[in-house]
Design a protein around this motif. Structure first.
Motif, PDB file in Angstrom:
ATOM      1  N   ASN A   1      -4.003  26.187  -3.269  1.00 12.76           N
ATOM      2  CA  ASN A   1      -5.404  25.806  -3.054  1.00 12.76           C
ATOM      3  C   ASN A   1      -6.354  26.990  -3.208  1.00 12.76           C
ATOM      4  OD1 ASN A   1      -5.573  22.975  -2.566  1.00 12.76           O
ATOM      5  ND2 ASN A   1      -4.596  23.272  -0.567  1.00 12.76           N
ATOM      6  N   LYS A   2      -5.963  28.132  -2.645  1.00 14.58           N
ATOM      7  CA  LYS A   2      -6.885  29.265  -2.588  1.00 14.58           C
ATOM      8  C   LYS A   2      -6.812  30.186  -3.805  1.00 14.58           C
ATOM      9  CE  LYS A   2      -7.133  29.474   2.473  1.00 14.58           C
ATOM     10  NZ  LYS A   2      -6.942  30.332   3.681  1.00 14.58           N
ATOM     11  N   VAL A   3      -5.645  30.265  -4.430  1.00 17.31           N
ATOM     12  CA  VAL A   3      -5.468  31.206  -5.540  1.00 17.31           C
ATOM     13  C   VAL A   3      -5.476  30.495  -6.889  1.00 17.31           C
ATOM     14  CG1 VAL A   3      -3.965  32.963  -6.555  1.00 17.31           C
ATOM     15  CG2 VAL A   3      -4.183  32.792  -4.067  1.00 17.31           C
ATOM     16  N   SER A   4      -4.718  29.396  -6.980  1.00 16.39           N
ATOM     17  CA  SER A   4      -4.576  28.717  -8.271  1.00 16.39           C
ATOM     18  C   SER A   4      -5.528  27.541  -8.458  1.00 16.39           C
ATOM     19  CB  SER A   4      -3.128  28.215  -8.431  1.00 16.39           C
ATOM     20  OG  SER A   4      -2.215  29.278  -8.325  1.00 16.39           O
TER      21      SER A   4
ATOM     22  N   LEU B   1       6.731  25.429   2.135  1.00 16.37           N
ATOM     23  CA  LEU B   1       5.946  24.458   1.369  1.00 16.37           C
ATOM     24  C   LEU B   1       4.477  24.494   1.787  1.00 16.37           C
ATOM     25  CD1 LEU B   1       8.490  21.506   1.336  1.00 16.37           C
ATOM     26  CD2 LEU B   1       7.492  22.572  -0.706  1.00 16.37           C
ATOM     27  N   ARG B   2       4.233  24.627   3.068  1.00 17.19           N
ATOM     28  CA  ARG B   2       2.835  24.691   3.540  1.00 17.19           C
ATOM     29  C   ARG B   2       2.176  26.004   3.139  1.00 17.19           C
ATOM     30  NH1 ARG B   2       4.210  21.644   9.310  1.00 17.19           N
ATOM     31  NH2 ARG B   2       4.079  19.526   8.432  1.00 17.19           N
ATOM     32  N   GLN B   3       2.947  27.079   3.121  1.00 25.14           N
ATOM     33  CA  GLN B   3       2.403  28.344   2.633  1.00 25.14           C
ATOM     34  C   GLN B   3       2.109  28.264   1.135  1.00 25.14           C
ATOM     35  OE1 GLN B   3       5.639  30.876   3.885  1.00 25.14           O
ATOM     36  NE2 GLN B   3       4.559  31.541   5.740  1.00 25.14           N
ATOM     37  N   ALA B   4       3.005  27.606   0.402  1.00 24.72           N
ATOM     38  CA  ALA B   4       2.787  27.433  -1.036  1.00 24.72           C
ATOM     39  C   ALA B   4       1.526  26.621  -1.298  1.00 24.72           C
ATOM     40  CB  ALA B   4       4.002  26.754  -1.673  1.00 24.72           C
ATOM     41  N   ALA B   5       1.313  25.588  -0.483  1.00 25.00           N
ATOM     42  CA  ALA B   5       0.114  24.762  -0.643  1.00 25.00           C
ATOM     43  C   ALA B   5      -1.147  25.579  -0.417  1.00 25.00           C
ATOM     44  CB  ALA B   5       0.164  23.587   0.333  1.00 25.00           C
ATOM     45  N   GLU B   6      -1.116  26.450   0.565  1.00 23.11           N
ATOM     46  CA  GLU B   6      -2.279  27.303   0.832  1.00 23.11           C
ATOM     47  C   GLU B   6      -2.569  28.219  -0.356  1.00 23.11           C
ATOM     48  OE1 GLU B   6      -3.881  30.482   4.223  1.00 23.11           O
ATOM     49  OE2 GLU B   6      -1.846  29.670   4.331  1.00 23.11           O
ATOM     50  N   LEU B   7      -1.515  28.821  -0.920  1.00 23.62           N
ATOM     51  CA  LEU B   7      -1.695  29.675  -2.091  1.00 23.62           C
ATOM     52  C   LEU B   7      -2.230  28.885  -3.288  1.00 23.62           C
ATOM     53  CD1 LEU B   7       1.550  31.844  -1.907  1.00 23.62           C
ATOM     54  CD2 LEU B   7      -0.790  32.676  -1.690  1.00 23.62           C
TER      55      LEU B   7
END
Length: 228
Positions: free
Chosen positions: A33-36, A25-31
């Motif tokens: 924020n930074k990608v989408s 979930l924390r990795q998804a949040a990073e993606l």
């Protein structure tokens, strides 16, 4: 609810999977924020990760009379738990590999000592190897995946060397990792081709090559790496 092995759980909350969920979930949040650039959904992921993390802090551990505070494998949230580990990942043994806890975390170290002992009902020791198996394949069958994961999560060169030698001694002349093998006879194995175990074994060899390459020479590792 189901374990990574596809076996049904005994209790609904599988602790290794919940740790993995927090990391993911924390990795998804990073993606996000930074990608989408989707801060709203990223924040929802963080809030859910924090909620699961808080539940793990409250419910994931129990006191073992020999090993002290350790992580349970499954819990029901009302004080009932299952003590064991399964070779399939996510597992308790794999928590540092998944980025869920530090390898030197006290509770993890105590849990690891439990997992790699006969107190764990799915830890088997035979003539050529010792390691964690799975209810999925039954008693006396060690999974190479657990030996690979033991090496992946170890900072002890002697332990890593021991794992490499056990893997080398138990591939039954096939050059590949199997799903499981009999603790006293590696010629009796399940699944001649098991991509999951071959993949993380290849990852281990590459990791060892980068960090301690002389191990591969001194251990004379000759196991084939899958090309596809």
């Amino acid at each position: 609810m189901f374990r990574p092995s596809d076996d049904a759980t005994i209790f609904p909350y599988l602790i290794p999977s919940n740790f993995f969920a927090v990391v993911s979930l924390r990795q998804a949040a990073e993606l996000l924020n930074k990608v989408s650039n989707d801060s709203r959904l990223a924040n929802e992921c963080i809030l859910l990760a924090n909620e699961v993390d808080a539940a793990l802090s409250k419910y994931a551990t129990t006191l073992h009379p020999k090993f002290g505070e350790i992580y349970a494998y499954e819990v029901n949230g009302f004080g009932t738990y299952s003590l064991m580990d399964d070779a399939n990942i996510p597992s308790l043994l794999s928590l540092p590999y998944l980025g869920a806890v530090a390898a030197d975390d006290k509770v993890y170290r105590q849990t690891r000592n439990y997992i790699l002992s006969e107190e764990n009902p799915f830890y088997f020791k035979g003539k050529l190897a010792e390691g964690v198996g799975s209810p999925h394949t039954g008693l006396d069958l060690i999974w190479p995946m657990s030996i690979v994961m033991r090496a992946h999560t170890s900072n002890d060169p002697a332990e890593i060397r021991q794992c490499l030698k056990m893997l080398q001694a138990t591939h039954a002349g096939t050059g590949f990792m199997h799903e499981s093998f009999n603790k006293d006879n590696p010629e009796k194995f399940t699944r001649k081709w098991f991509a999951w175990a071959n993949t993380i074994f290849g990852e281990l060899v590459w990791d060892v090559f980068k960090k301690i390459p002389h191990f591969l020479v001194s251990s004379r590792i000759s196991i084939c790496l899958p090309l596809a």
